[in-house]
Structure formats: C-alpha cells, structure tokens
Scaffold this motif. Structure first.
Motif, PDB file in Angstrom:
ATOM      1  N   LEU A  96      -4.786  10.818  -8.579  1.00 55.85           N
ATOM      2  CA  LEU A  96      -5.266  10.545  -7.222  1.00 55.85           C
ATOM      3  C   LEU A  96      -4.483  11.332  -6.173  1.00 55.85           C
ATOM      4  CD1 LEU A  96      -5.807   6.702  -7.569  1.00 55.85           C
ATOM      5  CD2 LEU A  96      -7.583   8.399  -7.158  1.00 55.85           C
ATOM      6  N   LYS A  97      -3.220  11.579  -6.445  1.00 57.00           N
ATOM      7  CA  LYS A  97      -2.401  12.365  -5.514  1.00 57.00           C
ATOM      8  C   LYS A  97      -2.763  13.846  -5.559  1.00 57.00           C
ATOM      9  CE  LYS A  97       1.716   9.389  -5.438  1.00 57.00           C
ATOM     10  NZ  LYS A  97       3.126   9.269  -5.863  1.00 57.00           N
ATOM     11  N   LYS A  98      -3.399  14.247  -6.640  1.00 57.98           N
ATOM     12  CA  LYS A  98      -3.625  15.675  -6.876  1.00 57.98           C
ATOM     13  C   LYS A  98      -5.045  16.139  -6.570  1.00 57.98           C
ATOM     14  CE  LYS A  98      -2.221  19.026 -10.387  1.00 57.98           C
ATOM     15  NZ  LYS A  98      -1.663  19.187 -11.736  1.00 57.98           N
ATOM     16  N   LEU A 121      -7.586  -1.171  -1.522  1.00 52.96           N
ATOM     17  CA  LEU A 121      -7.690  -2.344  -2.387  1.00 52.96           C
ATOM     18  C   LEU A 121      -8.236  -2.007  -3.779  1.00 52.96           C
ATOM     19  CD1 LEU A 121      -6.990  -5.333  -1.655  1.00 52.96           C
ATOM     20  CD2 LEU A 121      -9.442  -5.748  -1.661  1.00 52.96           C
ATOM     21  N   ALA A 122      -9.194  -1.092  -3.847  1.00 54.15           N
ATOM     22  CA  ALA A 122      -9.789  -0.734  -5.138  1.00 54.15           C
ATOM     23  C   ALA A 122      -8.752  -0.160  -6.098  1.00 54.15           C
ATOM     24  CB  ALA A 122     -10.929   0.267  -4.940  1.00 54.15           C
ATOM     25  N   TYR A 123      -7.682   0.430  -5.544  1.00 53.97           N
ATOM     26  CA  TYR A 123      -6.643   1.036  -6.375  1.00 53.97           C
ATOM     27  C   TYR A 123      -5.780  -0.003  -7.092  1.00 53.97           C
ATOM     28  CZ  TYR A 123      -7.394   5.447  -3.771  1.00 53.97           C
ATOM     29  OH  TYR A 123      -7.924   6.585  -3.218  1.00 53.97           O
ATOM     30  N   TYR A 124      -5.805  -1.235  -6.589  1.00 58.32           N
ATOM     31  CA  TYR A 124      -4.859  -2.238  -7.094  1.00 58.32           C
ATOM     32  C   TYR A 124      -5.033  -2.505  -8.588  1.00 58.32           C
ATOM     33  CZ  TYR A 124      -3.457  -3.414  -2.285  1.00 58.32           C
ATOM     34  OH  TYR A 124      -2.960  -3.376  -1.010  1.00 58.32           O
ATOM     35  N   ARG A 125      -6.269  -2.354  -9.095  1.00 55.98           N
ATOM     36  CA  ARG A 125      -6.496  -2.601 -10.526  1.00 55.98           C
ATOM     37  C   ARG A 125      -5.644  -1.665 -11.394  1.00 55.98           C
ATOM     38  NH1 ARG A 125     -12.693  -1.344 -10.105  1.00 55.98           N
ATOM     39  NH2 ARG A 125     -12.125  -1.726  -7.937  1.00 55.98           N
ATOM     40  N   ILE A 126      -5.326  -0.496 -10.860  1.00 57.80           N
ATOM     41  CA  ILE A 126      -4.504   0.463 -11.605  1.00 57.80           C
ATOM     42  C   ILE A 126      -3.125  -0.120 -11.910  1.00 57.80           C
ATOM     43  CG2 ILE A 126      -3.344   2.711 -11.420  1.00 57.80           C
ATOM     44  CD1 ILE A 126      -5.755   3.646  -9.732  1.00 57.80           C
ATOM     45  N   ASP A 161       0.799  -1.224   0.000  1.00 58.84           N
ATOM     46  CA  ASP A 161       0.000   0.000   0.000  1.00 58.84           C
ATOM     47  C   ASP A 161       0.834   1.278   0.000  1.00 58.84           C
ATOM     48  OD1 ASP A 161      -2.442  -1.221  -0.040  1.00 58.84           O
ATOM     49  OD2 ASP A 161      -2.778  -1.112   2.112  1.00 58.84           O
ATOM     50  N   ASP A 162       2.134   1.160   0.157  1.00 53.21           N
ATOM     51  CA  ASP A 162       2.966   2.347   0.365  1.00 53.21           C
ATOM     52  C   ASP A 162       2.769   3.405  -0.716  1.00 53.21           C
ATOM     53  OD1 ASP A 162       3.927   1.214   2.637  1.00 53.21           O
ATOM     54  OD2 ASP A 162       5.865   0.598   1.811  1.00 53.21           O
ATOM     55  N   GLU A 163       2.619   2.966  -1.956  1.00 48.69           N
ATOM     56  CA  GLU A 163       2.485   3.919  -3.059  1.00 48.69           C
ATOM     57  C   GLU A 163       1.210   4.744  -2.969  1.00 48.69           C
ATOM     58  OE1 GLU A 163       3.145   3.924  -7.909  1.00 48.69           O
ATOM     59  OE2 GLU A 163       3.002   2.041  -6.807  1.00 48.69           O
ATOM     60  N   PHE A 164       0.219   4.235  -2.226  1.00 44.90           N
ATOM     61  CA  PHE A 164      -1.063   4.926  -2.131  1.00 44.90           C
ATOM     62  C   PHE A 164      -1.230   5.707  -0.833  1.00 44.90           C
ATOM     63  CE2 PHE A 164      -1.864   0.917  -4.563  1.00 44.90           C
ATOM     64  CZ  PHE A 164      -1.988   1.514  -5.812  1.00 44.90           C
ATOM     65  N   LYS A 165      -0.261   5.643   0.053  1.00 44.82           N
ATOM     66  CA  LYS A 165      -0.357   6.330   1.340  1.00 44.82           C
ATOM     67  C   LYS A 165      -0.609   7.822   1.119  1.00 44.82           C
ATOM     68  CE  LYS A 165       0.267   2.912   4.172  1.00 44.82           C
ATOM     69  NZ  LYS A 165       1.553   2.524   4.703  1.00 44.82           N
TER      70      LYS A 165
END
Length: 381
Positions: free
Chosen positions: A201-203, A98-103, A84-88
C-alpha cells in the motif's frame, strides 16, 4: 469460541449489530460447537470490533447489545481502538483508513488463537457460521471467495506511487473479495502478511486498497463456494437482465466462475449475502427497488430479510424503525425514478434501431406499469 472480526466506526456500529444479530439468529441451538470442529473450544462467538473511535455512550449500547444477544447464544463483544498513524500517507478508502484495519487483525488478537473469520459489516447471515470450523485450512493462509471477473482479460496492473515501477497480478484467477476471510492466524503471522500488505500500500496506487494488498500478500488460499460471500451486485445484474451476466459455459471471459445452473444453486444455498456494488446498501433510501430491462419492478434482493433482522436488533431497533420510516417517505419517488431511468434506457435502444412500433409499445407498457406501481404503493403504504 469462534472469533469473528468486524471493522466499524461509530456510525457503522448499528450495521455491525445487524450482522451479529443475524449470526446469532442463524446459529442452530440444537447443535454444539464440538459438532463442527475437531478441536476443543468453548461454546459461543467472540465478536472483535476494530475501530478508530467509540464514544462512551456507544460503549454502553454495545454492552447492552452483548447482554441481549448472550441471552440467545453465548457471545462476547470486544472493542479494539486502532491508531491511523501507520497508514498516514496512503490512499484513503471512502474518507478514512478503517478498511485497512483488517490487515492488522493478527496483531490485536490473542497470540494463542489459531483461526478467526473476518467479515464486512454490510452483510447478512443466512446459515450457521460454525460450519466454517469444519473447513481444514491448516495448509493454507486463508479460505476466501472469488471476487468476480477472474479471467486473464481482466488485467490488474498497479503503478508505483513514486517512479515508474508497476505490479501486475499474475494469478487473477484467484483474486478474492476481502469482505470474507477465514484466517489461519499461524500462517498469517509466519508469512508476515501484515507487513507485506502495508508495504504494498505504501508503494502502489490501488483501486480497492485493502483487497488489492491482501491479494498481493496472500498467495496460498483455499477457495470456498461463493455462497459464503454472495455478491448482490452480480445477482442484481442478473435480475435486471439474465443475459447481462456471462457464465462459465458461455464465454472465455465470464463475469463469474460458475455455470448458470451452479450460480442459481448458490442463490438457493446462500450462507452470507454481501451488499456490494450495485445495489449499494439496504439502508439507502434510493435502493428500495430495481427495474429490469423489461420494465418489471423487482424488489431489492434480501431487502425484507435485512429489515426483518434490523427491526429486531437488540438496542438498535428503534434507530432502524426511524430509519425505515424515513426511507418509506421517499418510496414512491424512488420507485418512479428507477422506472424512469429504465424507460429512458429502453427508449434510447428502440430509437437507435428506428423502431417506432416498438417505441409506441414501450410507452403503452409504461402506462400499465405506472398503474401497477401506484396500486403497489397504495397497498403497501
């Protein structure tokens, strides 16, 4: 082999198992993969499960599931544990990332793989998915299905997490649901879809994080009929009140980009049912039935079909039998609650029009419905 991607944490594995089982069950064993595609490939499916953690016990159960499904039609189940680190720091969806994993699917799949299908786990298959291999997406990033409300009145504007910058979708007519994506992996990688989505998502603040991000990043998609990602939310709204859904020939701002006749045709030819919006999931106790605006009891769409598969899902069928028993204990209470809510809604409508006669008729009708309801519960106990 046809590679299918699923997102599932440990608690959702059994629902992923139902979807995989339905896919295998609906595969026409009298036809081979070569009849659906114009390229050489081995027979069978490879199910890739993207997860944050899978226990050793669950890995054993997944292996047992694979063996039993493989007895019906060739298949493999491959687990990918992501970090998950990349999505923190990003907005979570229902408490996790978890929903982000498809990316990130293109990053975890073999580099020589050209095509794959992503599916949400809250789905049930009604057709042979190998038909999708005949869809030509060589000139597209992906093939998708519209989400709904694809008109200019639906203004999707996203504001920056920092500062005053905002982003507005300029092509809302092609806004798709991210629960079904037939992916051209070469284009996905070449067009840098993963990084574009994560940067978005980061923005920006999002309502549906992965879906909004992928709609931003994917700008060259092929639209498929909604039978491939049939939202039961709109279907339920239609069943509750046939005038509650506006179709293409009824308004400038339709809920669905179909005429009523086309919509009914999609229902008859459904390939994948997607349990989204209202009602929620078929395994939720309070979603056993629906009461329409005329106080008629309607069974949850595809409820019986879902549970028929669930109770025959290898390795997990005992879990579902116990779960169904728990739901049945609350069946009467939930039916009455649904009926009560519908009656209150109808009484308010009548009262606002000061129609005592219609109100009295509604109350009499309620007694009749209660008698029918009690009979139904007794006969189905």
């Amino acid at each position: 082999m046809f590679h299918i991607i699923l997102n599932a944490n440990e608690n959702y594995i059994k629902y992923a198992a139902v979807l995989m089982t339905s896919i295998i069950q609906k595969t026409d064993l009298n036809k081979s993969m070569s009849e659906f595609c114009n390229f050489d490939t081995d027979e069978g499916y490879v199910f890739h499960i993207l997860s944050d953690f899978i226990s050793e016990l669950m890995k054993v159960r997944i292996s047992n599931l694979e063996k039993q499904l493989n007895d019906i039609y060739p298949c493999k189940i491959v687990l990918h544990i992501l970090n998950d680190d990349e999505f923190k720091g990003m907005l979570k969806w229902r408490g996790n990332y978890l929903a982000y994993y498809r990316i990130k699917m293109a990053s975890v799949l073999p580099r020589d793989l050209k095509i794959c299908l992503y599916l949400d786990c809250d789905m049930l298959c009604f057709g042979d998915l190998r038909e999708l291999l005949s869809v030509d997406i060589n000139n597209y990033q992906a093939a998708v299905c519209l989400d709904g409300n694809n008109h200019k009145k639906n203004k999707k504007v996203f504001f920056s997490l920092k500062g005053r910058e905002k982003y507005k979708f300029s092509n809302i007519e092609k806004y798709f649901n991210s629960g079904f994506i037939l992916v051209n992996l070469d284009r996905w990688r070449r067009d840098n879809i993963e990084n574009k989505s994560i940067d978005f998502l980061k923005k920006f603040k999002t309502l549906y994080p992965d879906q909004d991000a992928l709609n931003f990043a994917l700008n060259d998609t092929l639209l498929l009929p909604n039978r491939w990602n049939f939202s039961l939310g709109y279907f339920v709204a239609f069943l509750k009140n046939s005038q509650g859904i506006l179709f293409l020939n009824q308004t400038k701002y339709p809920h669905l980009n179909y005429t009523k006749k086309e919509f009914e045709n999609e229902v008859k030819n459904i390939k994948i049912a997607h349990f989204i919006l209202d009602p929620f999931k078929p395994w939720d106790a309070f979603q056993y039935s629906i009461v329409n605006d005329d106080l008629q009891l309607i069974e949850y769409p595809f409820y019986k079909q879902y549970w028929s598969v669930a109770k025959n899902t290898p390795e997990f069928y005992l879990d579902f039998l116990a779960q169904k028993d728990s739901i049945n204990r609350y069946k009467a209470e939930n039916l009455i609650n649904e009926l009560g809510k519908a009656v209150v809604k109808k009484m308010r409508a009548y009262t606002s029009r000061a129609s005592y006669r219609r109100l009295r008729k509604s109350i009499i009708f309620l007694y009749i419905i209660n008698i029918i309801l009690i009979t139904y519960i007794i006969l189905n106990h």
